[in-house]
Write a protein that holds these residues in place. Structure first.
Motif, PDB file in Angstrom:
ATOM      1  N   TRP A  33       0.840  -1.211   0.000  1.00 23.26           N
ATOM      2  CA  TRP A  33       0.000   0.000   0.000  1.00 23.26           C
ATOM      3  C   TRP A  33       0.867   1.249   0.000  1.00 23.26           C
ATOM      4  CZ3 TRP A  33      -4.615  -0.549  -1.624  1.00 23.26           C
ATOM      5  CH2 TRP A  33      -5.526   0.495  -1.534  1.00 23.26           C
ATOM      6  N   GLY A  36       2.339   2.961   3.084  1.00 17.37           N
ATOM      7  CA  GLY A  36       2.267   1.915   4.119  1.00 17.37           C
ATOM      8  C   GLY A  36       3.277   2.193   5.234  1.00 17.37           C
ATOM      9  N   LYS A  37       2.873   1.859   6.477  1.00 16.81           N
ATOM     10  CA  LYS A  37       3.685   2.271   7.617  1.00 16.81           C
ATOM     11  C   LYS A  37       4.614   1.172   8.143  1.00 16.81           C
ATOM     12  CE  LYS A  37       2.858   6.503   7.973  1.00 16.81           C
ATOM     13  NZ  LYS A  37       2.573   6.542   6.533  1.00 16.81           N
ATOM     14  N   PRO A  58      -9.010   4.941  10.970  1.00 14.31           N
ATOM     15  CA  PRO A  58      -9.980   5.347   9.944  1.00 14.31           C
ATOM     16  C   PRO A  58      -9.381   5.655   8.565  1.00 14.31           C
ATOM     17  CG  PRO A  58      -9.601   7.143  11.483  1.00 14.31           C
ATOM     18  CD  PRO A  58      -8.698   6.040  11.914  1.00 14.31           C
ATOM     19  N   PHE A  59      -8.046   5.547   8.410  1.00 12.43           N
ATOM     20  CA  PHE A  59      -7.425   5.620   7.067  1.00 12.43           C
ATOM     21  C   PHE A  59      -6.646   4.311   6.930  1.00 12.43           C
ATOM     22  CE2 PHE A  59      -7.644  10.123   8.419  1.00 12.43           C
ATOM     23  CZ  PHE A  59      -8.238  10.721   7.311  1.00 12.43           C
ATOM     24  N   LEU A  60      -7.358   3.212   6.854  1.00 11.88           N
ATOM     25  CA  LEU A  60      -6.744   1.898   7.078  1.00 11.88           C
ATOM     26  C   LEU A  60      -5.673   1.526   6.051  1.00 11.88           C
ATOM     27  CD1 LEU A  60      -6.736  -0.716   8.742  1.00 11.88           C
ATOM     28  CD2 LEU A  60      -8.519  -1.579   7.209  1.00 11.88           C
ATOM     29  N   GLY A  62      -3.188  -0.297   3.913  1.00 11.08           N
ATOM     30  CA  GLY A  62      -2.607  -1.627   4.114  1.00 11.08           C
ATOM     31  C   GLY A  62      -2.645  -2.087   5.565  1.00 11.08           C
ATOM     32  N   ASP A  81     -11.959   2.899   5.808  1.00  7.13           N
ATOM     33  CA  ASP A  81     -11.218   3.596   4.744  1.00  7.13           C
ATOM     34  C   ASP A  81     -12.277   3.955   3.711  1.00  7.13           C
ATOM     35  OD1 ASP A  81      -7.971   3.470   3.626  1.00  7.13           O
ATOM     36  OD2 ASP A  81      -9.548   3.851   2.140  1.00  7.13           O
ATOM     37  N   LEU A  82     -12.040   5.044   2.984  1.00  4.40           N
ATOM     38  CA  LEU A  82     -13.016   5.464   1.975  1.00  4.40           C
ATOM     39  C   LEU A  82     -13.039   4.511   0.775  1.00  4.40           C
ATOM     40  CD1 LEU A  82     -14.987   7.771   1.808  1.00  4.40           C
ATOM     41  CD2 LEU A  82     -13.244   9.173   0.717  1.00  4.40           C
ATOM     42  N   SER A 203     -15.904   7.622   5.314  1.00  4.97           N
ATOM     43  CA  SER A 203     -14.908   8.663   5.558  1.00  4.97           C
ATOM     44  C   SER A 203     -14.491   8.703   7.044  1.00  4.97           C
ATOM     45  CB  SER A 203     -15.463  10.016   5.105  1.00  4.97           C
ATOM     46  OG  SER A 203     -14.419  10.958   5.092  1.00  4.97           O
ATOM     47  N   PHE A 204     -13.363   9.350   7.284  1.00 10.38           N
ATOM     48  CA  PHE A 204     -12.700   9.258   8.595  1.00 10.38           C
ATOM     49  C   PHE A 204     -13.506   9.784   9.779  1.00 10.38           C
ATOM     50  CE2 PHE A 204     -11.591  13.354   6.776  1.00 10.38           C
ATOM     51  CZ  PHE A 204     -11.681  14.229   7.848  1.00 10.38           C
ATOM     52  N   ASP A 220      -3.698   8.067   9.626  1.00 11.89           N
ATOM     53  CA  ASP A 220      -2.656   8.139   8.594  1.00 11.89           C
ATOM     54  C   ASP A 220      -3.292   8.625   7.297  1.00 11.89           C
ATOM     55  OD1 ASP A 220      -0.277   7.911   7.295  1.00 11.89           O
ATOM     56  OD2 ASP A 220      -0.370   5.736   7.036  1.00 11.89           O
ATOM     57  N   TYR A 235      -5.611   8.273  -3.916  1.00 13.47           N
ATOM     58  CA  TYR A 235      -6.175   6.973  -3.546  1.00 13.47           C
ATOM     59  C   TYR A 235      -7.667   6.921  -3.894  1.00 13.47           C
ATOM     60  CZ  TYR A 235      -2.252   6.896  -0.193  1.00 13.47           C
ATOM     61  OH  TYR A 235      -1.046   6.936   0.422  1.00 13.47           O
TER      62      TYR A 235
HETATM   63  C1  LIG Z   1      -1.490   6.966   3.701  1.00 16.10           C
HETATM   64  S1  LIG Z   1      -2.764   5.828   3.286  1.00 16.10           S
HETATM   65  C2  LIG Z   1      -2.842   4.844   4.743  1.00 16.10           C
HETATM   66  C3  LIG Z   1      -1.715   3.837   4.770  1.00 16.10           C
HETATM   67  C4  LIG Z   1      -1.793   2.852   5.923  1.00 16.10           C
HETATM   68  N1  LIG Z   1      -1.520   3.464   7.192  1.00 16.10           N
HETATM   69  C5  LIG Z   1      -0.805   1.690   5.713  1.00 16.10           C
HETATM   70  O1  LIG Z   1       0.028   1.396   6.561  1.00 16.10           O
HETATM   71  O2  LIG Z   1      -0.882   1.054   4.656  1.00 16.10           O
HETATM   72  C6  LIG Z   1      -4.194   6.824   3.303  1.00 16.10           C
HETATM   73  C7  LIG Z   1      -5.539   6.101   3.128  1.00 16.10           C
HETATM   74  O3  LIG Z   1      -6.602   7.044   3.320  1.00 16.10           O
HETATM   75  C8  LIG Z   1      -7.715   6.670   2.498  1.00 16.10           C
HETATM   76  N2  LIG Z   1      -8.584   7.859   2.383  1.00 16.10           N
HETATM   77  C9  LIG Z   1      -8.503   8.924   1.539  1.00 16.10           C
HETATM   78  N3  LIG Z   1      -9.455   9.836   1.829  1.00 16.10           N
HETATM   79  C10 LIG Z   1     -10.154   9.351   2.899  1.00 16.10           C
HETATM   80  C11 LIG Z   1     -11.236   9.831   3.684  1.00 16.10           C
HETATM   81  N4  LIG Z   1     -11.824  11.008   3.432  1.00 16.10           N
HETATM   82  N5  LIG Z   1     -11.678   9.065   4.722  1.00 16.10           N
HETATM   83  C12 LIG Z   1     -11.105   7.865   4.981  1.00 16.10           C
HETATM   84  N6  LIG Z   1     -10.082   7.343   4.259  1.00 16.10           N
HETATM   85  C13 LIG Z   1      -9.607   8.084   3.241  1.00 16.10           C
HETATM   86  C14 LIG Z   1      -7.078   6.156   1.235  1.00 16.10           C
HETATM   87  O4  LIG Z   1      -7.963   5.265   0.567  1.00 16.10           O
HETATM   88  C15 LIG Z   1      -5.796   5.463   1.769  1.00 16.10           C
HETATM   89  O5  LIG Z   1      -6.007   4.092   1.940  1.00 16.10           O
END
Ligand SMILES: C[S@@+](CC[C@H](N)C(=O)[O-])C[C@H]1O[C@@H](n2cnc3c(N)ncnc32)[C@H](O)[C@@H]1O
Length: 308
Positions: A33, A36-37, A58-60, A62, A81-82, A203-204, A220, A235
């Motif tokens: 992803w 990814g962290k 809430p921004f799951l 990977g 995650d959205l 959404s988050f 994240d 994304y």
């Molecule tokens: C930086 S990535 C997260 C990476 C994750 N921490 C990992 O270790 O793989 C950001 C995520 O936020 C999601 N995203 C974008 N806009 C969003 C929203 N408004 N609410 C929730 N998720 C959202 C994207 O689909 C993406 O999966």
């Protein structure tokens, strides 16, 4: 800030493999992803609260932090995650892992038997399925197989959609994509079955409905871009701009008022730091590997913001 409430400390499930030096996690995340962290966990570990109630991510994406933290601490997780295809994949992995493995094994076998040109053709057939009206009728299982196949065979495992919501990443051309990984997928499914009590494409802001005093939220988000072209933030078809970053900061302040602990990752930019005035801000060093220009792939500073 809140006094943390003790978590219901369940022992690590006996069927889970040991934490290794390489993974730092009892269960490696099953997807590649962007953002990814996993690589940042050694720097992040010290920032997780010692004790907390339930976990929220809430921004799951990977889910590197979820797969690391929930099984070790034995805490229930609220995940969202959205991205609907991503969440559908996790739900199918949790609820239909045998069916998923069967389909993935068959597809993997077919793919590996093909020559390069035919592999590329097969990739584009699966990729472009979302251009057809029939796609809306696909079963969750078939959608999950497609999502997983694209994750392993698309260029860099990227998930990117255009304004019409169509997946548009080119073929990666990898010789031996890690598609059929039964143990890894079963372990990830076991973690989801045991800990993921809430899994939703939304959404988050949903954290405001779910998080209680003493819980812990890790945010994240798509990062604020460090320059007009530097960051990958597509994304989702809507994008994540300054208004969303501001809204996220207001959600963090509301959680703080309610006694919920939060940790947030973002780019190290003055205007982002200003959004979190009053909270503790730490700098960590990350490697960016999704910039198309090789010379921009070195270490960059990121921030971690926390309210505890
Ligand atoms: C930086 S990535 C997260 C990476 C994750 N921490 C990992 O270790 O793989 C950001 C995520 O936020 C999601 N995203 C974008 N806009 C969003 C929203 N408004 N609410 C929730 N998720 C959202 C994207 O689909 C993406 O999966």
């Amino acid at each position: 800030m809140p006094k943390s409430t003790p978590s219901s400390k369940e022992p690590l499930a006996p069927y889970l493999p040991a934490i290794t030096k390489r993974t730092l996690s009892p269960v490696p995340p099953p997807l590649k992803w962007a953002g990814g962290k996993a690589a940042l966990l050694p720097q992040m570990r010290e920032h997780f609260p010692a004790v907390f109630g339930r976990y929220h991510e809430p921004f799951l994406g990977g889910g590197a932090v979820f797969f690391y933290l929930s099984p070790q601490r034995g805490v229930k997780a609220f995940l969202s995650d959205l991205n609907e295809e991503l969440i559908n994949f996790y739900i199918v992995l949790r609820d239909q892992v045998d069916d998923l493995l069967k389909e993935v094994q068959a597809l993997h076998g077919t793919y590996l038997r093909l020559g390069e040109a035919e592999r590329e053709k097969l990739y584009y057939e699966w990729r472009n399925a979302d251009r057809s009206p029939e796609f809306k009728k696909w079963s969750p299982l078939r959608r999950a197989v497609r999502f997983y196949f694209l994750n392993k065979t698309a260029f860099n495992g990227l998930y990117r959609i255009n304004r019409q919501g169509l997946f548009n990443v080119p073929w990666g051309g990898y010789k031996r994509p890690a598609l059929y990984r039964p143990q890894l997928l079963r372990d990830a499914a076991a973690v989801l079955q045991r800990f993921a009590v809430f899994l939703k494409a939304t959404s988050f802001e949903i954290v405001l409905d779910n998080a209680q005093s003493g819980d812990f939220v890790y945010f994240d988000p798509p990062y604020a871009p460090v320059s007009a072209t530097a960051s990958f933030t597509t994304y989702t078809s809507g994008g994540f701009g300054e208004a969303e970053q501001r809204h996220l900061a207001s959600v963090c302040r509301e959680l703080d008022r309610r006694g919920v602990m939060f940790l947030l990752s973002n780019s190290d930019l003055p205007w982002v730091r200003a959004l979190y005035t009053g909270f503790a801000v730490f700098t960590v060093q990350a490697r960016r590997n999704i910039n198309s220009k090789g010379d921009k792939r070195g270490p960059v500073n990121e921030i971690l913001v926390r309210n505890y």
